[in-house]
Design a protein around this motif. Structure first.
Motif, mmCIF file in Angstrom:
data_model
loop_
_atom_site.group_PDB
_atom_site.id
_atom_site.type_symbol
_atom_site.label_atom_id
_atom_site.label_comp_id
_atom_site.label_asym_id
_atom_site.label_seq_id
_atom_site.Cartn_x
_atom_site.Cartn_y
_atom_site.Cartn_z
ATOM 1 N N GLY A 121 -22.679 -19.880 15.698
ATOM 2 C CA GLY A 121 -21.752 -20.050 14.593
ATOM 3 C C GLY A 121 -21.789 -21.417 13.938
ATOM 4 N N LYS A 122 -22.428 -22.393 14.572
ATOM 5 C CA LYS A 122 -22.504 -23.734 13.992
ATOM 6 C C LYS A 122 -23.498 -23.768 12.844
ATOM 7 N N GLU A 123 -23.173 -24.574 11.830
ATOM 8 C CA GLU A 123 -24.073 -24.760 10.698
ATOM 9 C C GLU A 123 -24.605 -26.178 10.726
ATOM 10 N N GLY A 124 -25.828 -26.351 10.230
ATOM 11 C CA GLY A 124 -26.408 -27.678 10.169
ATOM 12 C C GLY A 124 -27.657 -27.704 9.326
ATOM 13 N N LYS A 155 -30.265 -25.498 4.980
ATOM 14 C CA LYS A 155 -29.017 -25.333 5.713
ATOM 15 C C LYS A 155 -29.107 -24.006 6.460
ATOM 16 N N VAL A 156 -28.842 -24.041 7.769
ATOM 17 C CA VAL A 156 -28.956 -22.839 8.596
ATOM 18 C C VAL A 156 -27.704 -22.656 9.441
ATOM 19 N N ILE A 191 -35.481 -28.251 14.681
ATOM 20 C CA ILE A 191 -34.439 -29.138 15.193
ATOM 21 C C ILE A 191 -33.346 -29.181 14.135
ATOM 22 N N VAL A 192 -32.133 -28.777 14.533
ATOM 23 C CA VAL A 192 -31.008 -28.685 13.612
ATOM 24 C C VAL A 192 -30.000 -29.784 13.957
ATOM 25 N N GLN A 199 -30.501 -18.618 11.056
ATOM 26 C CA GLN A 199 -30.667 -17.875 9.814
ATOM 27 C C GLN A 199 -30.300 -18.781 8.646
ATOM 28 N N LEU A 200 -31.063 -18.671 7.592
ATOM 29 C CA LEU A 200 -30.889 -19.504 6.410
ATOM 30 C C LEU A 200 -29.577 -19.193 5.695
#
Length: 101
Positions: free
Chosen positions: A18-21, A8-9, A34-35, A69-70
């Motif tokens: 700011g998006k997480e994926g 998860k980054v 690729i997220v 970033q992790l």
């Protein structure tokens, strides 16, 4: 490269800041990932067979690993990745809480 598939980054810069994926694929040689749901491009696709869909499809495109970033699974914060040796094996570790990743 410290980021691997299924990590998860969080995105640090760009239009998706700011998006997480979740990381779908990681390319260590090209230093890109690729997220899921990040850096989405529209692609016009023509159906090649009867069962294939045609039209405008959305597809995730690669971004540089330095722009993500992790996220630590234990503390839930974006963190840098350290390395810890335990019983002769190397593990990735959170720099903030010290948990193994």
């Amino acid at each position: 490269m410290d980021i691997k598939t299924n990590d998860k980054v969080v995105v640090l810069s760009g239009k998706d800041k700011g998006k997480e994926g979740k990381v779908l694929t990681a390319d260590p040689k090209g230093r890109k990932v690729i997220v899921e749901g990040v850096n989405v491009a529209k692609k016009h696709q023509k159906a090649r067979t009867q069962t294939e869909e045609s039209g405008i499809i959305k597809k995730e495109t690669p971004i540089y690993v330095s722009k993500v970033q992790l996220v630590c699974p234990k503390c839930g914060k974006a963190t840098r990745v350290g390395h810890v040796a335990v019983d002769g094996k190397k593990f990735r570790a959170c720099k903030k809480c010290g948990a193994q990743i």
